[in-house]
Design a protein around this motif. Structure first.
Motif, PDB file in Angstrom:
ATOM      1  N   GLN A  19       0.826  -1.209   0.000  1.00 48.14           N
ATOM      2  CA  GLN A  19       0.000   0.000   0.000  1.00 48.14           C
ATOM      3  C   GLN A  19       0.864   1.264   0.000  1.00 48.14           C
ATOM      4  OE1 GLN A  19      -4.089   0.742   1.930  1.00 48.14           O
ATOM      5  NE2 GLN A  19      -2.658   1.691   3.375  1.00 48.14           N
ATOM      6  N   PHE A  26      -0.026   3.979  -2.708  1.00 53.10           N
ATOM      7  CA  PHE A  26      -0.376   5.326  -2.272  1.00 53.10           C
ATOM      8  C   PHE A  26       0.525   6.366  -2.935  1.00 53.10           C
ATOM      9  CE2 PHE A  26      -0.300   8.760   1.007  1.00 53.10           C
ATOM     10  CZ  PHE A  26      -1.641   9.109   0.938  1.00 53.10           C
ATOM     11  N   GLN A  57      -4.542   9.779  -2.397  1.00 60.01           N
ATOM     12  CA  GLN A  57      -5.693   9.437  -1.569  1.00 60.01           C
ATOM     13  C   GLN A  57      -6.851   8.856  -2.370  1.00 60.01           C
ATOM     14  OE1 GLN A  57      -6.648  13.116   0.329  1.00 60.01           O
ATOM     15  NE2 GLN A  57      -7.643  14.027  -1.460  1.00 60.01           N
ATOM     16  N   PHE A  77      -7.979   5.203  -1.635  1.00 64.29           N
ATOM     17  CA  PHE A  77      -8.945   4.822  -0.624  1.00 64.29           C
ATOM     18  C   PHE A  77     -10.370   4.900  -1.160  1.00 64.29           C
ATOM     19  CE2 PHE A  77      -5.436   6.808   1.999  1.00 64.29           C
ATOM     20  CZ  PHE A  77      -4.779   5.600   2.167  1.00 64.29           C
ATOM     21  N   TYR A 124     -10.993   1.669  -3.244  1.00 57.18           N
ATOM     22  CA  TYR A 124     -11.361   0.479  -2.470  1.00 57.18           C
ATOM     23  C   TYR A 124     -12.878   0.290  -2.432  1.00 57.18           C
ATOM     24  CZ  TYR A 124      -6.580   0.087  -0.596  1.00 57.18           C
ATOM     25  OH  TYR A 124      -5.225  -0.075  -0.451  1.00 57.18           O
ATOM     26  N   ILE A 179      -6.261   2.852   7.184  1.00 53.57           N
ATOM     27  CA  ILE A 179      -7.476   2.155   6.786  1.00 53.57           C
ATOM     28  C   ILE A 179      -7.943   1.256   7.922  1.00 53.57           C
ATOM     29  CG2 ILE A 179      -6.836   2.229   4.337  1.00 53.57           C
ATOM     30  CD1 ILE A 179      -6.044  -0.730   4.559  1.00 53.57           C
TER      31      ILE A 179
END
Length: 350
Positions: free
Chosen positions: A144, A148, A153, A156, A159, A217
């Motif tokens: 990750q 990232f 961002q 996220f 997901y 997360i």
């Protein structure tokens, strides 16, 4: 005496020794070797309680990157991120903010035709020709962490809204990590001390993945999206270690325990060390001590906190599966605080 390690921030090194951490430190082996000897000599002369042996600083070392620093950048650079090099900081990855289309087109870099990889491989070949071996302290990064750096961002959001795209990105990241580590293993057997140098004293044979961003997360998202890729790494490399520098390692420790071949876990400062130990009782546990606390606390507070943190993480009332690190020590931290920290750990029975 328990096992411990300290790592100073580059700003500390630059102020105290004048060493610069611009491109030449990472790309010029001659400069890096001389800087490494200067840095180790400074430690020996100024912290004899910690580095009592003069042999620590005498011999040049054929190192790529440095175990006296902790920072990751190479894998992101290989996948197209720009890296900012400065005199007094770690190499700083500039987020690529890849679009959906760019992620769809993303693939594992061909190291045989990568100009970035060639810069580092050339150094390793040069060091082997001169010294007969090479010590790699390149950070192996984490799944990750790398995703990232590439996506930002938006990862996220992916997901929840675009799982297929997220999995493609995570797959490319995982395969890139494996490709780089496999290539490094052609030059040296111990490749995992780039982010946590204490691994060399506790589990040098392990492959270490860096889960720095996992604290951002939930445990459910980790289990759904990232755990399968950590399992791939664990199965590929056989002996596995996890670096989790976030404040809540206890939220993920029960899942880490399910990872095959896990022999070593690093829990970030302010984690519930007792809960982490309870979840991973059969793995070596390295405790991270907060560099901010080391900067601000009094010596009695440092001594008490070291003792209490070891006590909370003890294994069957023993400390032979537990160690401690303080990484990124601030430029303004008093030397006596550093010495007090190390002495406190030296007093921990094992």
């Amino acid at each position: 005496m328990a096992i411990y390690d300290i790592t100073f921030h580059p700003a500390w090194w630059h102020k105290r020794t004048g060493v610069s951490f611009d491109k030449k430190f990472f790309l010029n082996p001659d400069y890096r070797i001389q800087a490494d000897m200067l840095m180790r000599r400074f430690l020996f002369e100024n912290f004899p309680e910690i580095y009592p042996s003069e042999s620590y600083m005498v011999q040049p070392r054929p190192l790529i990157d440095s175990d006296l620093l902790a920072g990751e950048y190479l894998q992101a650079q290989l996948l197209g991120c720009d890296i900012l090099f400065t005199d007094d900081n770690l190499p700083e990855v500039q987020c690529a903010h890849l679009t959906d289309a760019q992620i769809e087109a993303l693939s594992v870099p061909d190291l045989d035709h990568s100009t970035v990889w060639a810069m580092y491989e050339k150094q390793m070949k040069t060091l082997i020709s001169r010294f007969g071996h090479v010590e790699s302290y390149l950070d192996l990064c984490g799944v990750q962490n790398l995703a990232f750096a590439l996506r930002g961002q938006e990862l996220f959001i992916d997901y929840y809204e675009n799982p297929r795209l997220a999995h493609h990105l995570l797959t490319v990241c995982t395969q890139t990590l494996i490709a780089v580590a496999d290539r490094l293993r052609q030059y040296t057997s111990h490749i995992s001390t780039g982010v946590s140098s204490i691994l060399g004293k506790t589990a040098p044979q392990a492959y270490l993945t860096s889960n720095c961003t996992v604290d951002m997360i939930s445990a459910d998202l980790y289990e759904t999206y990232l755990m399968p890729y950590d399992i791939q790494l664990a199965e590929h490399f056989g002996v596995f270690a996890v670096h989790h520098c976030g404040m809540h390692c206890e939220r993920f420790a029960p899942l880490y325990r399910k990872t095959p071949n896990l022999v070593w876990l690093e829990a970030g400062a302010h984690s519930d060390f007792h809960a982490v130990r309870s979840a991973c009782e059969n793995s070596w546990l390295n405790l991270r001590y907060s560099p901010q606390n080391l900067l601000c606390e009094s010596i009695p507070e440092i001594q008490e906190n070291v003792r209490s943190q070891f006590s909370s993480a003890s294994f069957e009332k023993r400390n032979d599966f537990t160690s401690m690190s303080c990484v990124g020590i601030d430029v303004n931290t008093p030397d006596q605080n550093v010495i007090a920290f190390c002495r406190a750990i030296q007093d921990i029975p094992q």
